[in-house]
Design a protein around this motif. Structure first.
Motif, PDB file in Angstrom:
ATOM      1  N   LYS A  15       0.793  -1.227   0.000  1.00  0.00           N
ATOM      2  CA  LYS A  15       0.000   0.000   0.000  1.00  0.00           C
ATOM      3  C   LYS A  15       0.829   1.282   0.000  1.00  0.00           C
ATOM      4  CE  LYS A  15      -0.611   0.087   5.035  1.00  0.00           C
ATOM      5  NZ  LYS A  15      -1.604   0.125   6.143  1.00  0.00           N
ATOM      6  N   GLU A  16       2.118   1.207   0.400  1.00  0.00           N
ATOM      7  CA  GLU A  16       2.954   2.401   0.435  1.00  0.00           C
ATOM      8  C   GLU A  16       3.932   2.476  -0.742  1.00  0.00           C
ATOM      9  OE1 GLU A  16       5.082  -0.850   2.585  1.00  0.00           O
ATOM     10  OE2 GLU A  16       3.045  -0.006   2.654  1.00  0.00           O
ATOM     11  N   VAL A  17       3.779   1.577  -1.714  1.00  0.00           N
ATOM     12  CA  VAL A  17       4.704   1.493  -2.840  1.00  0.00           C
ATOM     13  C   VAL A  17       3.975   1.762  -4.158  1.00  0.00           C
ATOM     14  CG1 VAL A  17       6.307  -0.042  -4.080  1.00  0.00           C
ATOM     15  CG2 VAL A  17       6.142  -0.166  -1.588  1.00  0.00           C
ATOM     16  N   PHE A  18       4.769   2.244  -5.156  1.00  0.00           N
ATOM     17  CA  PHE A  18       4.242   2.478  -6.502  1.00  0.00           C
ATOM     18  C   PHE A  18       3.168   3.572  -6.433  1.00  0.00           C
ATOM     19  CE2 PHE A  18       1.759   0.484 -10.239  1.00  0.00           C
ATOM     20  CZ  PHE A  18       2.524   1.117 -11.191  1.00  0.00           C
ATOM     21  N   ALA A  42       0.938   4.669  -2.931  1.00  0.00           N
ATOM     22  CA  ALA A  42       1.243   5.668  -1.908  1.00  0.00           C
ATOM     23  C   ALA A  42       0.312   6.871  -2.012  1.00  0.00           C
ATOM     24  CB  ALA A  42       2.701   6.114  -2.038  1.00  0.00           C
ATOM     25  N   VAL A  43      -0.062   7.219  -3.232  1.00  0.00           N
ATOM     26  CA  VAL A  43      -0.991   8.342  -3.438  1.00  0.00           C
ATOM     27  C   VAL A  43      -2.431   7.897  -3.184  1.00  0.00           C
ATOM     28  CG1 VAL A  43      -1.879  10.014  -5.100  1.00  0.00           C
ATOM     29  CG2 VAL A  43       0.560   9.437  -5.097  1.00  0.00           C
ATOM     30  N   LEU A  44      -2.813   6.750  -3.765  1.00  0.00           N
ATOM     31  CA  LEU A  44      -4.204   6.285  -3.641  1.00  0.00           C
ATOM     32  C   LEU A  44      -4.618   6.057  -2.194  1.00  0.00           C
ATOM     33  CD1 LEU A  44      -4.355   3.686  -6.566  1.00  0.00           C
ATOM     34  CD2 LEU A  44      -5.427   5.950  -6.506  1.00  0.00           C
ATOM     35  N   LEU A  63      -7.978   6.375   0.303  1.00  0.00           N
ATOM     36  CA  LEU A  63      -8.963   5.444  -0.239  1.00  0.00           C
ATOM     37  C   LEU A  63      -8.822   4.079   0.418  1.00  0.00           C
ATOM     38  CD1 LEU A  63      -8.720   6.329  -4.054  1.00  0.00           C
ATOM     39  CD2 LEU A  63     -10.248   7.294  -2.316  1.00  0.00           C
ATOM     40  N   ALA A  64      -9.888   3.285   0.363  1.00  0.00           N
ATOM     41  CA  ALA A  64      -9.883   1.960   0.990  1.00  0.00           C
ATOM     42  C   ALA A  64      -8.854   1.060   0.317  1.00  0.00           C
ATOM     43  CB  ALA A  64     -11.276   1.341   0.894  1.00  0.00           C
ATOM     44  N   VAL A  65      -8.114   0.316   1.123  1.00  0.00           N
ATOM     45  CA  VAL A  65      -7.062  -0.561   0.611  1.00  0.00           C
ATOM     46  C   VAL A  65      -7.629  -1.957   0.358  1.00  0.00           C
ATOM     47  CG1 VAL A  65      -4.765  -1.526   1.026  1.00  0.00           C
ATOM     48  CG2 VAL A  65      -5.381   0.706   2.005  1.00  0.00           C
ATOM     49  N   PRO A  66      -7.602  -2.457  -0.880  1.00  0.00           N
ATOM     50  CA  PRO A  66      -8.078  -3.818  -1.161  1.00  0.00           C
ATOM     51  C   PRO A  66      -7.237  -4.837  -0.389  1.00  0.00           C
ATOM     52  CG  PRO A  66      -7.850  -2.563  -3.193  1.00  0.00           C
ATOM     53  CD  PRO A  66      -7.202  -1.745  -2.121  1.00  0.00           C
ATOM     54  N   ASP A  67      -7.851  -5.951  -0.011  1.00  0.00           N
ATOM     55  CA  ASP A  67      -7.149  -6.968   0.773  1.00  0.00           C
ATOM     56  C   ASP A  67      -5.895  -7.469   0.070  1.00  0.00           C
ATOM     57  OD1 ASP A  67      -9.055  -6.795   2.734  1.00  0.00           O
ATOM     58  OD2 ASP A  67     -10.220  -8.525   2.030  1.00  0.00           O
ATOM     59  N   GLU A  68      -5.970  -7.644  -1.240  1.00  0.00           N
ATOM     60  CA  GLU A  68      -4.825  -8.172  -1.996  1.00  0.00           C
ATOM     61  C   GLU A  68      -3.628  -7.222  -1.912  1.00  0.00           C
ATOM     62  OE1 GLU A  68      -8.531 -10.009  -3.390  1.00  0.00           O
ATOM     63  OE2 GLU A  68      -7.886  -7.941  -3.007  1.00  0.00           O
ATOM     64  N   ALA A 115      -3.240  -4.977   0.662  1.00  0.00           N
ATOM     65  CA  ALA A 115      -2.851  -4.943   2.080  1.00  0.00           C
ATOM     66  C   ALA A 115      -1.956  -6.125   2.442  1.00  0.00           C
ATOM     67  CB  ALA A 115      -4.100  -4.940   2.954  1.00  0.00           C
ATOM     68  N   LYS A 116      -2.141  -7.257   1.788  1.00  0.00           N
ATOM     69  CA  LYS A 116      -1.348  -8.454   2.105  1.00  0.00           C
ATOM     70  C   LYS A 116      -0.003  -8.488   1.387  1.00  0.00           C
ATOM     71  CE  LYS A 116      -5.488 -11.298   2.831  1.00  0.00           C
ATOM     72  NZ  LYS A 116      -6.330 -12.409   2.275  1.00  0.00           N
ATOM     73  N   ALA A 117       0.165  -7.665   0.361  1.00  0.00           N
ATOM     74  CA  ALA A 117       1.399  -7.686  -0.426  1.00  0.00           C
ATOM     75  C   ALA A 117       2.584  -7.189   0.401  1.00  0.00           C
ATOM     76  CB  ALA A 117       1.238  -6.826  -1.676  1.00  0.00           C
ATOM     77  N   LYS A 118       3.672  -7.945   0.378  1.00  0.00           N
ATOM     78  CA  LYS A 118       4.884  -7.576   1.116  1.00  0.00           C
ATOM     79  C   LYS A 118       5.905  -6.894   0.211  1.00  0.00           C
ATOM     80  CE  LYS A 118       3.244  -9.510   4.808  1.00  0.00           C
ATOM     81  NZ  LYS A 118       2.728  -8.662   5.912  1.00  0.00           N
ATOM     82  N   SER A 119       5.786  -7.114  -1.072  1.00  0.00           N
ATOM     83  CA  SER A 119       6.675  -6.521  -2.071  1.00  0.00           C
ATOM     84  C   SER A 119       5.940  -6.589  -3.401  1.00  0.00           C
ATOM     85  CB  SER A 119       7.997  -7.296  -2.137  1.00  0.00           C
ATOM     86  OG  SER A 119       7.755  -8.645  -2.506  1.00  0.00           O
ATOM     87  N   GLN A 120       6.660  -6.423  -4.488  1.00  0.00           N
ATOM     88  CA  GLN A 120       6.022  -6.630  -5.795  1.00  0.00           C
ATOM     89  C   GLN A 120       5.584  -8.092  -5.874  1.00  0.00           C
ATOM     90  OE1 GLN A 120       7.679  -5.283  -9.812  1.00  0.00           O
ATOM     91  NE2 GLN A 120       8.217  -7.446  -9.843  1.00  0.00           N
ATOM     92  N   GLU A 121       4.278  -8.324  -6.036  1.00  0.00           N
ATOM     93  CA  GLU A 121       3.772  -9.695  -6.036  1.00  0.00           C
ATOM     94  C   GLU A 121       2.860  -9.944  -7.236  1.00  0.00           C
ATOM     95  OE1 GLU A 121       2.059 -10.898  -2.355  1.00  0.00           O
ATOM     96  OE2 GLU A 121       3.798 -10.305  -1.167  1.00  0.00           O
ATOM     97  N   ALA A 122       3.072 -11.085  -7.867  1.00  0.00           N
ATOM     98  CA  ALA A 122       2.254 -11.465  -9.027  1.00  0.00           C
ATOM     99  C   ALA A 122       0.807 -11.690  -8.589  1.00  0.00           C
ATOM    100  CB  ALA A 122       2.819 -12.724  -9.669  1.00  0.00           C
TER     101      ALA A 122
END
Length: 331
Positions: free
Chosen positions: A223-226, A229-231, A237-242, A244-251
């Motif tokens: 949520k704080e990357v790419f 950070a603005v959205l 804005l509400a953070v989608p679960d997918e 929120a769970k991302a730890k880095s760039q994730e497929a």
């Protein structure tokens, strides 16, 4: 006999005079050498005490740089290149992409020479350019940093998006453009607050997401990357679960993206990042699973609202992305 004695005495006196002269000359030379050494030492001390150099702080580290920085080389740090565009700073050496300067940086690369690709600095060229300061990247390994530091004072610019303000202020302090940086930051923050007031009400029950397609695969970011950070960080804005769970760039698979089911979707796609899958974007949009997502059904998919080379985190990316959000979401 008496004459012989006088002659010997005269010779001895002459030798004593020669020795005295030699000793005097040696003392004078030694004194001169000490004076020269003292002058050199004093000059070095004056230089390191700020007469000719200065100390600046960046992310908890202190750096000695020239008092006046005129020749900057950027290597590896795309973030620094974006900051140069915002502050109108023209480097003498800059990063090339595919052997040329991207149009994205055209306004500031008019006086620059290529110092190699993003992750492949040309050390000989950098040395030839005789920089006052080198701006590298925190992604560089230690051996690259060590080589750069032997050429000129080197500062590794953070690639972490949350350090974007510090990055901008660093370049401003190096180039004497602190007032410009403060104006840019205050204007951007005021624009964020204005957009937030509108968007939070309009998108209260809506999902907004951003993905990047690389190597034919879609990716999400924390949520704080790419662009996130603005959205999520600035607009709230509400953070989608997918996300929120991302730890880095994730497929993310098309099935996972369908489960997320965003109402608005920003897609970034660069042909340079998809050389082995040039049709990846079109294939993605044609996928029947993807076509059932709300964003596609409602024609709320926005492709490359930013130049695909933009990092997303720096000030320039944020300013341009906020403009795109206002154009596409605030209607």
């Amino acid at each position: 006999m008496k004459k012989k004695f006088l002659f010997i005495s005269f010779i001895a006196l002459f030798m004593l005079l020669l020795a005295a002269c030699g000793e005097k000359k040696a003392v004078e030379e030694e004194s001169s050498a000490d004076t020269t050494k003292e002058e050199v030492t004093q000059t070095k001390e004056e230089s390191t005490n700020g007469n000719g150099t200065r100390t600046l702080e960046y992310l908890g580290e202190r750096y000695e740089v020239p008092e006046k920085v005129e020749r900057i080389v950027v290597t590896g740090a795309m973030e620094a290149m974006e900051d140069m565009v915002v502050l109108d700073v023209h480097p003498v050496g800059a990063i090339a992409v595919g052997g040329k300067f991207p149009e994205l940086y055209a306004s500031v690369t008019d006086k620059a020479e290529s110092i190699g690709e993003k992750i492949k600095p040309n050390f000989e060229k950098i040395l030839e350019l005789d920089p006052d300061v080198i701006l590298g990247s925190t992604k560089f390994p230690e051996e690259v940093q060590s080589k750069l530091e032997k050429i000129a004072p080197t500062i590794l610019v953070s690639h972490i998006s949350t350090n974007w303000e510090s990055n901008l202020k660093l370049l401003a302090e190096l180039t004497g453009k602190q007032a410009d940086a403060e104006k840019i930051l205050s204007t951007y923050k005021a624009d964020i607050e204005a957009a937030k007031a509108t968007l939070n009400e309009k998108l209260q029950d809506q999902k907004v997401a951003a993905i990047r397609i690389r190597g034919g695969q879609a990716y999400v970011y924390p949520k704080e990357v790419f662009l996130n950070a603005v959205l999520y960080g600035e607009l709230g804005l509400a953070v989608p679960d997918e996300v929120a769970k991302a730890k880095s760039q994730e497929a993310i698979s098309v099935e996972q993206l369908a489960d997320m089911n965003p109402d608005y979707l920003f897609v970034q796609f660069s042909t340079d990042e998809n050389a082995d899958a040039p049709n990846a974007l079109e294939d993605f949009k044609k996928n029947p699973i993807i076509q059932n997502i709300n964003a596609f059904n409602n024609d709320q998919v926005f492709v490359n609202v930013l130049d695909p080379l933009m990092e997303g985190g720096p000030a320039y990316s944020r300013i341009k992305f906020l403009e795109a959000i206002q154009q596409n979401l605030v209607k």
